[in-house]
Motif scaffolding. Structure first.
Motif, mmCIF file in Angstrom:
data_model
loop_
_atom_site.group_PDB
_atom_site.id
_atom_site.type_symbol
_atom_site.label_atom_id
_atom_site.label_comp_id
_atom_site.label_asym_id
_atom_site.label_seq_id
_atom_site.Cartn_x
_atom_site.Cartn_y
_atom_site.Cartn_z
ATOM 1 N N VAL A 183 0.870 -1.181 0.000
ATOM 2 C CA VAL A 183 0.000 0.000 0.000
ATOM 3 C C VAL A 183 0.903 1.226 0.000
ATOM 4 C CG1 VAL A 183 -1.846 1.215 1.199
ATOM 5 C CG2 VAL A 183 -1.717 -1.292 1.350
ATOM 6 N N ASP A 184 0.682 2.101 -0.976
ATOM 7 C CA ASP A 184 1.520 3.285 -1.122
ATOM 8 C C ASP A 184 0.642 4.466 -1.530
ATOM 9 O OD1 ASP A 184 3.873 4.711 -1.095
ATOM 10 O OD2 ASP A 184 4.759 3.709 -2.816
ATOM 11 N N GLU A 185 1.200 5.650 -1.503
ATOM 12 C CA GLU A 185 0.524 6.847 -1.973
ATOM 13 C C GLU A 185 1.014 7.161 -3.385
ATOM 14 O OE1 GLU A 185 -1.843 8.950 -0.510
ATOM 15 O OE2 GLU A 185 -2.017 7.357 0.985
ATOM 16 N N MET A 186 0.085 7.602 -4.224
ATOM 17 C CA MET A 186 0.406 7.895 -5.616
ATOM 18 C C MET A 186 -0.268 9.217 -5.989
ATOM 19 S SD MET A 186 -0.537 5.349 -8.679
ATOM 20 C CE MET A 186 -0.167 5.647 -10.352
ATOM 21 N N SER A 187 0.455 10.062 -6.694
ATOM 22 C CA SER A 187 -0.098 11.345 -7.118
ATOM 23 C C SER A 187 -0.576 11.220 -8.559
ATOM 24 C CB SER A 187 0.961 12.428 -7.002
ATOM 25 O OG SER A 187 0.384 13.686 -7.207
ATOM 26 N N VAL A 188 -1.871 11.552 -8.774
ATOM 27 C CA VAL A 188 -2.455 11.469 -10.112
ATOM 28 C C VAL A 188 -3.130 12.804 -10.405
ATOM 29 C CG1 VAL A 188 -4.102 10.260 -11.588
ATOM 30 C CG2 VAL A 188 -2.867 8.990 -9.826
ATOM 31 N N GLY A 189 -2.592 13.555 -11.333
ATOM 32 C CA GLY A 189 -3.187 14.838 -11.696
ATOM 33 C C GLY A 189 -3.322 15.799 -10.533
ATOM 34 N N GLY A 190 -2.367 15.801 -9.642
ATOM 35 C CA GLY A 190 -2.397 16.691 -8.493
ATOM 36 C C GLY A 190 -3.175 16.155 -7.304
ATOM 37 N N LEU A 191 -3.847 15.019 -7.487
ATOM 38 C CA LEU A 191 -4.573 14.380 -6.391
ATOM 39 C C LEU A 191 -3.759 13.219 -5.852
ATOM 40 C CD1 LEU A 191 -8.121 14.232 -7.993
ATOM 41 C CD2 LEU A 191 -7.295 15.878 -6.312
ATOM 42 N N SER A 192 -3.891 12.961 -4.575
ATOM 43 C CA SER A 192 -3.177 11.858 -3.946
ATOM 44 C C SER A 192 -4.169 10.733 -3.642
ATOM 45 C CB SER A 192 -2.513 12.335 -2.648
ATOM 46 O OG SER A 192 -1.785 11.293 -2.075
ATOM 47 N N CYS A 193 -3.794 9.514 -3.984
ATOM 48 C CA CYS A 193 -4.654 8.373 -3.691
ATOM 49 C C CYS A 193 -3.784 7.175 -3.321
ATOM 50 C CB CYS A 193 -5.544 8.037 -4.874
ATOM 51 S SG CYS A 193 -4.658 7.567 -6.369
ATOM 52 N N GLU A 194 -4.407 6.172 -2.719
ATOM 53 C CA GLU A 194 -3.675 4.952 -2.391
ATOM 54 C C GLU A 194 -3.514 4.111 -3.641
ATOM 55 O OE1 GLU A 194 -5.681 2.835 0.799
ATOM 56 O OE2 GLU A 194 -4.296 3.733 2.231
ATOM 57 N N SER A 195 -2.354 3.511 -3.783
ATOM 58 C CA SER A 195 -2.112 2.568 -4.865
ATOM 59 C C SER A 195 -1.668 1.254 -4.246
ATOM 60 C CB SER A 195 -1.056 3.092 -5.833
ATOM 61 O OG SER A 195 0.197 3.181 -5.192
ATOM 62 N N TYR A 196 -1.884 0.176 -4.981
ATOM 63 C CA TYR A 196 -1.620 -1.155 -4.445
ATOM 64 C C TYR A 196 -0.720 -1.954 -5.386
ATOM 65 C CZ TYR A 196 -5.645 0.328 -1.803
ATOM 66 O OH TYR A 196 -6.507 1.058 -1.025
ATOM 67 N N GLY A 197 0.140 -2.754 -4.788
ATOM 68 C CA GLY A 197 1.019 -3.645 -5.518
ATOM 69 C C GLY A 197 1.136 -4.944 -4.750
ATOM 70 N N VAL A 198 2.036 -5.815 -5.183
ATOM 71 C CA VAL A 198 2.224 -7.102 -4.515
ATOM 72 C C VAL A 198 3.705 -7.404 -4.330
ATOM 73 C CG1 VAL A 198 0.039 -8.153 -5.224
ATOM 74 C CG2 VAL A 198 2.013 -8.319 -6.707
ATOM 75 N N LYS A 199 3.986 -8.252 -3.356
ATOM 76 C CA LYS A 199 5.347 -8.680 -3.070
ATOM 77 C C LYS A 199 5.332 -10.165 -2.745
ATOM 78 C CE LYS A 199 9.214 -7.856 0.096
ATOM 79 N NZ LYS A 199 9.672 -7.049 1.248
ATOM 80 N N TRP A 209 13.276 -11.995 -3.077
ATOM 81 C CA TRP A 209 11.947 -11.407 -3.182
ATOM 82 C C TRP A 209 11.817 -10.579 -4.444
ATOM 83 C CZ3 TRP A 209 11.701 -6.081 -3.267
ATOM 84 C CH2 TRP A 209 12.835 -5.407 -2.816
ATOM 85 N N GLU A 210 10.576 -10.345 -4.815
ATOM 86 C CA GLU A 210 10.254 -9.462 -5.936
ATOM 87 C C GLU A 210 9.003 -8.695 -5.550
ATOM 88 O OE1 GLU A 210 10.763 -7.363 -9.003
ATOM 89 O OE2 GLU A 210 12.015 -9.149 -9.048
ATOM 90 N N ALA A 211 8.986 -7.414 -5.848
ATOM 91 C CA ALA A 211 7.845 -6.562 -5.546
ATOM 92 C C ALA A 211 7.493 -5.743 -6.776
ATOM 93 C CB ALA A 211 8.158 -5.638 -4.378
ATOM 94 N N VAL A 212 6.193 -5.569 -6.999
ATOM 95 C CA VAL A 212 5.710 -4.721 -8.080
ATOM 96 C C VAL A 212 4.718 -3.741 -7.460
ATOM 97 C CG1 VAL A 212 4.563 -4.633 -10.317
ATOM 98 C CG2 VAL A 212 5.990 -6.610 -9.734
ATOM 99 N N PRO A 213 5.137 -2.493 -7.261
ATOM 100 C CA PRO A 213 4.249 -1.492 -6.657
ATOM 101 C C PRO A 213 3.348 -0.837 -7.702
ATOM 102 C CG PRO A 213 6.404 -0.546 -7.004
ATOM 103 C CD PRO A 213 6.488 -1.987 -7.458
ATOM 104 N N ASN A 214 2.363 -0.104 -7.227
ATOM 105 C CA ASN A 214 1.526 0.758 -8.072
ATOM 106 C C ASN A 214 0.889 0.043 -9.262
ATOM 107 O OD1 ASN A 214 2.319 2.882 -6.364
ATOM 108 N ND2 ASN A 214 4.117 3.264 -7.625
ATOM 109 N N ILE A 215 0.305 -1.120 -9.010
ATOM 110 C CA ILE A 215 -0.374 -1.866 -10.077
ATOM 111 C C ILE A 215 -1.763 -1.297 -10.327
ATOM 112 C CG2 ILE A 215 -1.277 -4.114 -10.757
ATOM 113 C CD1 ILE A 215 0.954 -5.344 -8.996
ATOM 114 N N THR A 216 -2.469 -0.947 -9.250
ATOM 115 C CA THR A 216 -3.846 -0.474 -9.370
ATOM 116 C C THR A 216 -4.201 0.418 -8.184
ATOM 117 O OG1 THR A 216 -6.157 -1.194 -9.647
ATOM 118 C CG2 THR A 216 -4.768 -2.526 -8.200
ATOM 119 N N VAL A 217 -5.269 1.181 -8.340
ATOM 120 C CA VAL A 217 -5.805 1.957 -7.223
ATOM 121 C C VAL A 217 -7.092 1.319 -6.701
ATOM 122 C CG1 VAL A 217 -4.730 4.120 -7.932
ATOM 123 C CG2 VAL A 217 -7.037 3.553 -8.756
ATOM 124 N N SER A 218 -7.479 0.202 -7.280
ATOM 125 C CA SER A 218 -8.710 -0.492 -6.909
ATOM 126 C C SER A 218 -8.434 -1.601 -5.895
ATOM 127 C CB SER A 218 -9.352 -1.106 -8.158
ATOM 128 O OG SER A 218 -10.365 -2.015 -7.810
#
Length: 82
Positions: free
Chosen positions: A20-36, A44-53
């Motif tokens: 769970v991370d913060e992501m800036s989209v068009g000046g708005l901040s929202c949570e983004s999700y990835g997996v590890k 290990w391998e991690a892929v952040p910021n896959i989706t905001v859903s």
């Protein structure tokens, strides 16, 4: 970035987490999700910021967990899923 650990299937050597991370989209901040994925030897391998859903990341995390995806194949699985 926070990690939400998922329960691994019985007998599985891998550990799974939703990132769970913060992501800036068009000046708005929202949570983004990835997996590890972490292997038994610590690799290990991690892929952040896959989706905001949250629903989509739950689907992906369950797919990865259920199929016991390894750190080596994580990116390929995610690319196919997208």
């Amino acid at each position: 970035m926070r990690e939400l650990m998922l329960e691994s299937p019985q007998g599985c050597a891998y550990r799974y987490a939703i990132l769970v991370d913060e992501m800036s989209v068009g000046g708005l901040s929202c949570e983004s999700y990835g997996v590890k994925v972490t292997g038994p030897d610590g690799d290990w391998e991690a892929v952040p910021n896959i989706t905001v859903s949250t629903g989509r990341i739950d689907e992906l995390a369950e797919l990865i967990r259920r199929n016991q995806v390894s750190p080596v194949t994580l990116r390929d699985v995610i690319e196919d899923w997208l």
